[in-house]
Write a protein that holds these residues in place. Sequence first.
Motif, PDB file in Angstrom:
ATOM      1  N   VAL A  32       0.818  -1.217   0.000  1.00 15.95           N
ATOM      2  CA  VAL A  32       0.000   0.000   0.000  1.00 15.95           C
ATOM      3  C   VAL A  32       0.850   1.264   0.000  1.00 15.95           C
ATOM      4  N   SER A  33       2.103   1.154   0.443  1.00 13.97           N
ATOM      5  CA  SER A  33       2.988   2.320   0.410  1.00 13.97           C
ATOM      6  C   SER A  33       3.249   2.772  -1.018  1.00 13.97           C
ATOM      7  N   ASP A  34       3.129   1.854  -1.969  1.00 12.82           N
ATOM      8  CA  ASP A  34       3.317   2.216  -3.373  1.00 12.82           C
ATOM      9  C   ASP A  34       2.218   3.142  -3.866  1.00 12.82           C
ATOM     10  N   SER A  35       1.106   3.200  -3.118  1.00 13.47           N
ATOM     11  CA  SER A  35       0.008   4.116  -3.445  1.00 13.47           C
ATOM     12  C   SER A  35      -0.142   5.203  -2.389  1.00 13.47           C
ATOM     13  N   ASN A  36       0.909   5.383  -1.585  1.00 13.24           N
ATOM     14  CA  ASN A  36       0.934   6.424  -0.544  1.00 13.24           C
ATOM     15  C   ASN A  36      -0.172   6.245   0.499  1.00 13.24           C
ATOM     16  N   LEU A  37      -0.445   4.988   0.848  1.00 10.60           N
ATOM     17  CA  LEU A  37      -1.445   4.702   1.866  1.00 10.60           C
ATOM     18  C   LEU A  37      -0.812   4.159   3.152  1.00 10.60           C
ATOM     19  N   GLU A  38       0.476   4.431   3.325  1.00 14.56           N
ATOM     20  CA  GLU A  38       1.183   3.859   4.466  1.00 14.56           C
ATOM     21  C   GLU A  38       0.747   4.419   5.808  1.00 14.56           C
ATOM     22  N   SER A  39      -0.026   5.514   5.806  1.00 17.30           N
ATOM     23  CA  SER A  39      -0.501   6.080   7.068  1.00 17.30           C
ATOM     24  C   SER A  39      -1.753   5.372   7.587  1.00 17.30           C
ATOM     25  N   LEU A  40      -2.366   4.556   6.749  1.00 15.92           N
ATOM     26  CA  LEU A  40      -3.529   3.794   7.202  1.00 15.92           C
ATOM     27  C   LEU A  40      -3.106   2.782   8.261  1.00 15.92           C
ATOM     28  N   LYS A  41      -3.987   2.537   9.211  1.00 11.38           N
ATOM     29  CA  LYS A  41      -3.676   1.596  10.287  1.00 11.38           C
ATOM     30  C   LYS A  41      -4.784   0.558  10.391  1.00 11.38           C
ATOM     31  N   PRO A  42      -4.508  -0.703  10.017  1.00  6.45           N
ATOM     32  CA  PRO A  42      -5.516  -1.766  10.146  1.00  6.45           C
ATOM     33  C   PRO A  42      -5.953  -1.954  11.601  1.00  6.45           C
ATOM     34  N   ILE A  43      -7.083  -2.621  11.777  1.00  4.93           N
ATOM     35  CA  ILE A  43      -7.659  -2.792  13.105  1.00  4.93           C
ATOM     36  C   ILE A  43      -6.811  -3.684  14.006  1.00  4.93           C
ATOM     37  N   GLU A  44      -5.961  -4.526  13.404  1.00  6.73           N
ATOM     38  CA  GLU A  44      -5.013  -5.328  14.178  1.00  6.73           C
ATOM     39  C   GLU A  44      -3.872  -5.754  13.256  1.00  6.73           C
ATOM     40  N   LEU A  45      -2.797  -6.204  13.832  1.00  6.42           N
ATOM     41  CA  LEU A  45      -1.626  -6.613  13.077  1.00  6.42           C
ATOM     42  C   LEU A  45      -1.989  -7.740  12.109  1.00  6.42           C
ATOM     43  N   GLY A  46      -1.655  -7.554  10.835  1.00  7.43           N
ATOM     44  CA  GLY A  46      -1.921  -8.573   9.826  1.00  7.43           C
ATOM     45  C   GLY A  46      -3.271  -8.472   9.161  1.00  7.43           C
ATOM     46  N   SER A  47      -4.134  -7.577   9.663  1.00  6.59           N
ATOM     47  CA  SER A  47      -5.469  -7.414   9.088  1.00  6.59           C
ATOM     48  C   SER A  47      -5.423  -6.475   7.892  1.00  6.59           C
ATOM     49  N   TYR A  48      -6.417  -6.624   6.994  1.00  6.95           N
ATOM     50  CA  TYR A  48      -6.580  -5.711   5.863  1.00  6.95           C
ATOM     51  C   TYR A  48      -7.732  -4.739   6.105  1.00  6.95           C
ATOM     52  N   LEU A  49      -8.349  -4.787   7.268  1.00  5.44           N
ATOM     53  CA  LEU A  49      -9.534  -3.978   7.553  1.00  5.44           C
ATOM     54  C   LEU A  49      -9.164  -2.642   8.201  1.00  5.44           C
ATOM     55  N   ILE A  50      -9.788  -1.569   7.662  1.00  4.50           N
ATOM     56  CA  ILE A  50      -9.509  -0.215   8.133  1.00  4.50           C
ATOM     57  C   ILE A  50     -10.800   0.415   8.645  1.00  4.50           C
ATOM     58  N   ASP A  51     -10.755   0.992   9.830  1.00  5.73           N
ATOM     59  CA  ASP A  51     -11.887   1.733  10.383  1.00  5.73           C
ATOM     60  C   ASP A  51     -12.135   2.954   9.499  1.00  5.73           C
ATOM     61  N   ILE A  52     -13.362   3.104   8.987  1.00  4.45           N
ATOM     62  CA  ILE A  52     -13.653   4.203   8.053  1.00  4.45           C
ATOM     63  C   ILE A  52     -13.451   5.574   8.689  1.00  4.45           C
ATOM     64  N   LYS A  53     -13.532   5.666  10.001  1.00  3.67           N
ATOM     65  CA  LYS A  53     -13.369   6.954  10.683  1.00  3.67           C
ATOM     66  C   LYS A  53     -11.923   7.420  10.656  1.00  3.67           C
ATOM     67  N   ASN A  54     -11.003   6.528  10.276  1.00  7.30           N
ATOM     68  CA  ASN A  54      -9.581   6.858  10.271  1.00  7.30           C
ATOM     69  C   ASN A  54      -9.023   7.056   8.866  1.00  7.30           C
ATOM     70  N   ILE A  55      -9.911   7.268   7.888  1.00  5.86           N
ATOM     71  CA  ILE A  55      -9.478   7.441   6.504  1.00  5.86           C
ATOM     72  C   ILE A  55      -9.575   8.918   6.126  1.00  5.86           C
ATOM     73  N   SER A  56      -8.471   9.498   5.710  1.00  5.43           N
ATOM     74  CA  SER A  56      -8.454  10.908   5.324  1.00  5.43           C
ATOM     75  C   SER A  56      -9.032  11.082   3.916  1.00  5.43           C
ATOM     76  N   ASP A  57      -9.306  12.322   3.547  1.00  3.95           N
ATOM     77  CA  ASP A  57      -9.826  12.602   2.206  1.00  3.95           C
ATOM     78  C   ASP A  57      -8.824  12.196   1.130  1.00  3.95           C
ATOM     79  N   SER A  58      -7.550  12.461   1.358  1.00  8.60           N
ATOM     80  CA  SER A  58      -6.543  12.121   0.345  1.00  8.60           C
ATOM     81  C   SER A  58      -6.417  10.612   0.186  1.00  8.60           C
ATOM     82  N   GLU A  59      -6.495   9.879   1.294  1.00  4.80           N
ATOM     83  CA  GLU A  59      -6.449   8.412   1.221  1.00  4.80           C
ATOM     84  C   GLU A  59      -7.700   7.872   0.545  1.00  4.80           C
ATOM     85  N   LEU A  60      -8.839   8.460   0.868  1.00  2.81           N
ATOM     86  CA  LEU A  60     -10.088   8.029   0.258  1.00  2.81           C
ATOM     87  C   LEU A  60     -10.071   8.290  -1.246  1.00  2.81           C
TER      88      LEU A  60
END
Length: 218
Positions: free
Chosen positions: A41-69
């Motif tokens: 995901v760093s290749d798309s500049n999404l490295e600031s996203l934080k999954p709900i737990e280690l190894g997960s692909y799930l992201i809390d929608i409240k933690n997604i910025s406009d630029s990431e979205l």
Amino acid sequence: MKLLNTIEIEPLDYTENEYEFPNTSKEKNAKAWSDFWYKCVSDSNLESLKPIELGSYLIDIKNISDSELKTILQKELKGKDLSNAEEYVEPLFGGIVITENDKIIIEPTCCGDIANLNHWEKIEKFELNKWEQLWIGHPWVYCKKTNESIILSDYTEVNLGDYKELSEKYNFSRQELNSQIKSSRKDINAFEKQIRKVLVELEIENANKISKLLIGNK
């Protein structure tokens, strides 16, 4: 107990490089899978996203910025005929996560999507003391409502009629779960507005309709 609305960020969708998958399961080495996810995901500049737990692909929608979205929506809508959005635009993969004491109790499974909140909202219409399927993807869970509680089974892919007796796995306060479901709906509605805002910025026509389709509000 807390409910989170999540979307799934599949790592290979956000890189054009061919990174090697970890040679182990997520259960055995979540860190290796987390490192793989971040590398992609760093290749798309999404490295600031934080999954709900280690190894997960799930992201809390409240933690997604406009630029990431913006990056996520561009990927989701790429190559789709948006003039026929109702045919080609589907809800974002992900769904409801239940946590208790910072531990994940229930999370969406394969083919679960953000629109599955609609199924959680139907629990209050269930008959008392009767098991009903609660769709979260597959495997799914079964749900039973009592006067005071909402009871969930373990994950399963067995038809309800094939059970002689279904075991209770989790027991939640009915009042507390209902409150969390209502809060989740507010969060989803806010996310719809955020999506619509970003679509307008991307100069995508039918932004209102597409934003609704992406969260399952047709």
